[in-house]
Motif scaffolding. Sequence first.
Motif, PDB file in Angstrom:
ATOM      1  N   GLU A   1      -7.420 -48.637 -56.554  1.00  0.00           N
ATOM      2  CA  GLU A   1      -6.672 -48.451 -57.791  1.00  0.00           C
ATOM      3  C   GLU A   1      -5.165 -48.467 -57.525  1.00  0.00           C
ATOM      4  O   GLU A   1      -4.386 -48.977 -58.330  1.00  0.00           O
ATOM      5  CB  GLU A   1      -7.071 -47.138 -58.467  1.00  0.00           C
ATOM      6  CG  GLU A   1      -8.404 -47.210 -59.183  1.00  0.00           C
ATOM      7  CD  GLU A   1      -8.384 -48.220 -60.311  1.00  0.00           C
ATOM      8  OE1 GLU A   1      -7.673 -47.989 -61.322  1.00  0.00           O
ATOM      9  OE2 GLU A   1      -9.071 -49.263 -60.190  1.00  0.00           O
TER      10      GLU A   1
ATOM     11  N   VAL B   1      -7.462 -39.564 -58.355  1.00  0.00           N
ATOM     12  CA  VAL B   1      -8.780 -39.732 -58.978  1.00  0.00           C
ATOM     13  C   VAL B   1      -9.538 -38.414 -58.866  1.00  0.00           C
ATOM     14  O   VAL B   1      -9.754 -37.910 -57.754  1.00  0.00           O
ATOM     15  CB  VAL B   1      -9.579 -40.863 -58.292  1.00  0.00           C
ATOM     16  CG1 VAL B   1     -10.913 -41.068 -59.005  1.00  0.00           C
ATOM     17  CG2 VAL B   1      -8.772 -42.157 -58.272  1.00  0.00           C
TER      18      VAL B   1
ATOM     19  N   LEU C   1      -6.697 -40.324 -63.062  1.00  0.00           N
ATOM     20  CA  LEU C   1      -7.969 -40.876 -63.515  1.00  0.00           C
ATOM     21  C   LEU C   1      -9.039 -39.816 -63.363  1.00  0.00           C
ATOM     22  O   LEU C   1      -9.164 -39.206 -62.297  1.00  0.00           O
ATOM     23  CB  LEU C   1      -8.356 -42.117 -62.702  1.00  0.00           C
ATOM     24  CG  LEU C   1      -7.303 -43.224 -62.547  1.00  0.00           C
ATOM     25  CD1 LEU C   1      -7.853 -44.359 -61.708  1.00  0.00           C
ATOM     26  CD2 LEU C   1      -6.852 -43.734 -63.910  1.00  0.00           C
TER      27      LEU C   1
ATOM     28  N   THR D   1     -17.079 -50.234 -58.479  1.00  0.00           N
ATOM     29  CA  THR D   1     -15.816 -50.598 -57.831  1.00  0.00           C
ATOM     30  C   THR D   1     -15.751 -50.041 -56.416  1.00  0.00           C
ATOM     31  O   THR D   1     -15.269 -50.703 -55.486  1.00  0.00           O
ATOM     32  CB  THR D   1     -14.625 -50.092 -58.653  1.00  0.00           C
ATOM     33  OG1 THR D   1     -14.700 -50.631 -59.975  1.00  0.00           O
ATOM     34  CG2 THR D   1     -13.300 -50.508 -58.028  1.00  0.00           C
TER      35      THR D   1
ATOM     36  N   VAL E   1     -13.116 -39.098 -63.509  1.00  0.00           N
ATOM     37  CA  VAL E   1     -14.394 -39.799 -63.462  1.00  0.00           C
ATOM     38  C   VAL E   1     -15.413 -39.064 -64.330  1.00  0.00           C
ATOM     39  O   VAL E   1     -15.706 -37.880 -64.104  1.00  0.00           O
ATOM     40  CB  VAL E   1     -14.920 -39.894 -62.019  1.00  0.00           C
ATOM     41  CG1 VAL E   1     -16.252 -40.637 -61.981  1.00  0.00           C
ATOM     42  CG2 VAL E   1     -13.897 -40.591 -61.125  1.00  0.00           C
TER      43      VAL E   1
ATOM     44  N   TYR F   1     -11.940 -46.004 -53.452  1.00  0.00           N
ATOM     45  CA  TYR F   1     -11.697 -46.309 -54.867  1.00  0.00           C
ATOM     46  C   TYR F   1     -10.242 -46.006 -55.221  1.00  0.00           C
ATOM     47  O   TYR F   1      -9.575 -46.805 -55.892  1.00  0.00           O
ATOM     48  CB  TYR F   1     -12.632 -45.499 -55.760  1.00  0.00           C
ATOM     49  CG  TYR F   1     -12.358 -45.699 -57.238  1.00  0.00           C
ATOM     50  CD1 TYR F   1     -12.810 -46.850 -57.886  1.00  0.00           C
ATOM     51  CD2 TYR F   1     -11.644 -44.758 -57.973  1.00  0.00           C
ATOM     52  CE1 TYR F   1     -12.559 -47.049 -59.232  1.00  0.00           C
ATOM     53  CE2 TYR F   1     -11.392 -44.953 -59.318  1.00  0.00           C
ATOM     54  CZ  TYR F   1     -11.844 -46.097 -59.946  1.00  0.00           C
ATOM     55  OH  TYR F   1     -11.575 -46.300 -61.281  1.00  0.00           O
TER      56      TYR F   1
ATOM     57  N   GLU G   1     -12.573 -42.560 -66.685  1.00  0.00           N
ATOM     58  CA  GLU G   1     -13.286 -43.720 -66.161  1.00  0.00           C
ATOM     59  C   GLU G   1     -14.791 -43.472 -66.208  1.00  0.00           C
ATOM     60  O   GLU G   1     -15.256 -42.368 -65.895  1.00  0.00           O
ATOM     61  CB  GLU G   1     -12.869 -43.977 -64.706  1.00  0.00           C
ATOM     62  CG  GLU G   1     -11.398 -44.294 -64.525  1.00  0.00           C
ATOM     63  CD  GLU G   1     -11.027 -45.644 -65.109  1.00  0.00           C
ATOM     64  OE1 GLU G   1     -11.877 -46.559 -65.092  1.00  0.00           O
ATOM     65  OE2 GLU G   1      -9.892 -45.776 -65.589  1.00  0.00           O
ATOM     66  N   ILE G   2     -15.551 -44.474 -66.596  1.00  0.00           N
ATOM     67  CA  ILE G   2     -17.011 -44.366 -66.629  1.00  0.00           C
ATOM     68  C   ILE G   2     -17.527 -44.272 -65.189  1.00  0.00           C
ATOM     69  O   ILE G   2     -17.164 -45.084 -64.328  1.00  0.00           O
ATOM     70  CB  ILE G   2     -17.628 -45.572 -67.343  1.00  0.00           C
ATOM     71  CG1 ILE G   2     -17.139 -45.628 -68.791  1.00  0.00           C
ATOM     72  CG2 ILE G   2     -19.159 -45.514 -67.300  1.00  0.00           C
ATOM     73  CD1 ILE G   2     -17.524 -46.898 -69.515  1.00  0.00           C
TER      74      ILE G   2
ATOM     75  N   TYR H   1      -3.732 -38.927 -68.874  1.00  0.00           N
ATOM     76  CA  TYR H   1      -4.822 -39.258 -67.962  1.00  0.00           C
ATOM     77  C   TYR H   1      -5.681 -40.342 -68.593  1.00  0.00           C
ATOM     78  O   TYR H   1      -5.563 -40.631 -69.788  1.00  0.00           O
ATOM     79  CB  TYR H   1      -5.681 -38.025 -67.649  1.00  0.00           C
ATOM     80  CG  TYR H   1      -6.333 -37.412 -68.866  1.00  0.00           C
ATOM     81  CD1 TYR H   1      -7.599 -37.823 -69.305  1.00  0.00           C
ATOM     82  CD2 TYR H   1      -5.682 -36.417 -69.602  1.00  0.00           C
ATOM     83  CE1 TYR H   1      -8.180 -37.263 -70.424  1.00  0.00           C
ATOM     84  CE2 TYR H   1      -6.264 -35.859 -70.720  1.00  0.00           C
ATOM     85  CZ  TYR H   1      -7.515 -36.278 -71.131  1.00  0.00           C
ATOM     86  OH  TYR H   1      -8.092 -35.733 -72.247  1.00  0.00           O
ATOM     87  N   ARG H   2      -6.549 -40.928 -67.785  1.00  0.00           N
ATOM     88  CA  ARG H   2      -7.499 -41.918 -68.278  1.00  0.00           C
ATOM     89  C   ARG H   2      -8.883 -41.551 -67.786  1.00  0.00           C
ATOM     90  O   ARG H   2      -9.041 -41.201 -66.609  1.00  0.00           O
ATOM     91  CB  ARG H   2      -7.119 -43.318 -67.789  1.00  0.00           C
ATOM     92  CG  ARG H   2      -7.947 -44.433 -68.431  1.00  0.00           C
ATOM     93  CD  ARG H   2      -7.430 -45.804 -68.080  1.00  0.00           C
ATOM     94  NE  ARG H   2      -7.849 -46.229 -66.753  1.00  0.00           N
ATOM     95  CZ  ARG H   2      -7.014 -46.556 -65.782  1.00  0.00           C
ATOM     96  NH1 ARG H   2      -5.719 -46.467 -65.961  1.00  0.00           N
ATOM     97  NH2 ARG H   2      -7.479 -46.961 -64.604  1.00  0.00           N
TER      98      ARG H   2
ATOM     99  N   ALA I   1     -19.012 -47.379 -63.551  1.00  0.00           N
ATOM    100  CA  ALA I   1     -18.012 -48.403 -63.231  1.00  0.00           C
ATOM    101  C   ALA I   1     -17.250 -48.025 -61.959  1.00  0.00           C
ATOM    102  O   ALA I   1     -16.929 -48.889 -61.130  1.00  0.00           O
ATOM    103  CB  ALA I   1     -17.044 -48.582 -64.398  1.00  0.00           C
ATOM    104  N   VAL I   2     -16.953 -46.731 -61.790  1.00  0.00           N
ATOM    105  CA  VAL I   2     -16.298 -46.265 -60.570  1.00  0.00           C
ATOM    106  C   VAL I   2     -17.202 -46.518 -59.363  1.00  0.00           C
ATOM    107  O   VAL I   2     -16.744 -46.969 -58.313  1.00  0.00           O
ATOM    108  CB  VAL I   2     -15.937 -44.772 -60.685  1.00  0.00           C
ATOM    109  CG1 VAL I   2     -15.431 -44.225 -59.344  1.00  0.00           C
ATOM    110  CG2 VAL I   2     -14.893 -44.551 -61.771  1.00  0.00           C
TER     111      VAL I   2
END
Length: 223
Positions: A114, A124, A168, A198, A170, A110, A190-191, A187-188, A194-195
């Motif tokens: 990305e 991540v 990112l 992907t 999770v 993953y 992520e659901i 930072y972001r 969804a991770v």
Amino acid sequence: RPMKPSKSDGLTLVIDTSICGLRLALVSSSSEVPAWRGGLDEVQGSASRLTGILTGGLKATSREICDISRVLVSCGPGSFTGIRVGIAFARGLFAGREVDPEGCTSLGLYAASEFARIGGSVAVYLPATRTAGYVAIANSANDVKLLPFLLGDFSAKSLLIGNNTAALIVGAWSELCEEFDRVGKPYRVEIASAVADTSCLAMCRLAASGRRLDDRIGLQPIY
């Protein structure tokens, strides 16, 4: 609609139970697009449904279990129980057959995907508990590092990556988000589902490439 690969195509079963519930996919050697994908986001009860979900996928693609010539299973890092379930399922399903399951790291794949998507370094962060987790740092598509860490040692271990590396997180890991906020690092979030989706597709691309994996991973869990 599920794709129906030619019977002459090699068929790979992809299994990932390490990030969010479970993900299964059937991939032919002639396409990176999975012939079929299925799974559950719920962790509870997912182990007992693995066989039924796979049976449905084989039926949807008009294939049989004897058509599967390769198995790719995620060994983590991630859910302690999930990893054990995925590896045990792969081993048990193909015991006594000429199919040796291969291990990989879906979190690492993953992170690499990305990196390719954003065109730069990415880290991540995946929770294991409220105070501990794992980070996959991708500095290129082929340079991914996996590290465990405790929140208490976060700064001391220099896991706050540089300003040019995207961060990112999770899932709803509030404790880690607060740590990033404290030091002012963007930072972001992520659901998790969804991770997992992907990551499964990244495993499918790896399977379709036909590339054999590093034997050092084997089927050893990465906790």
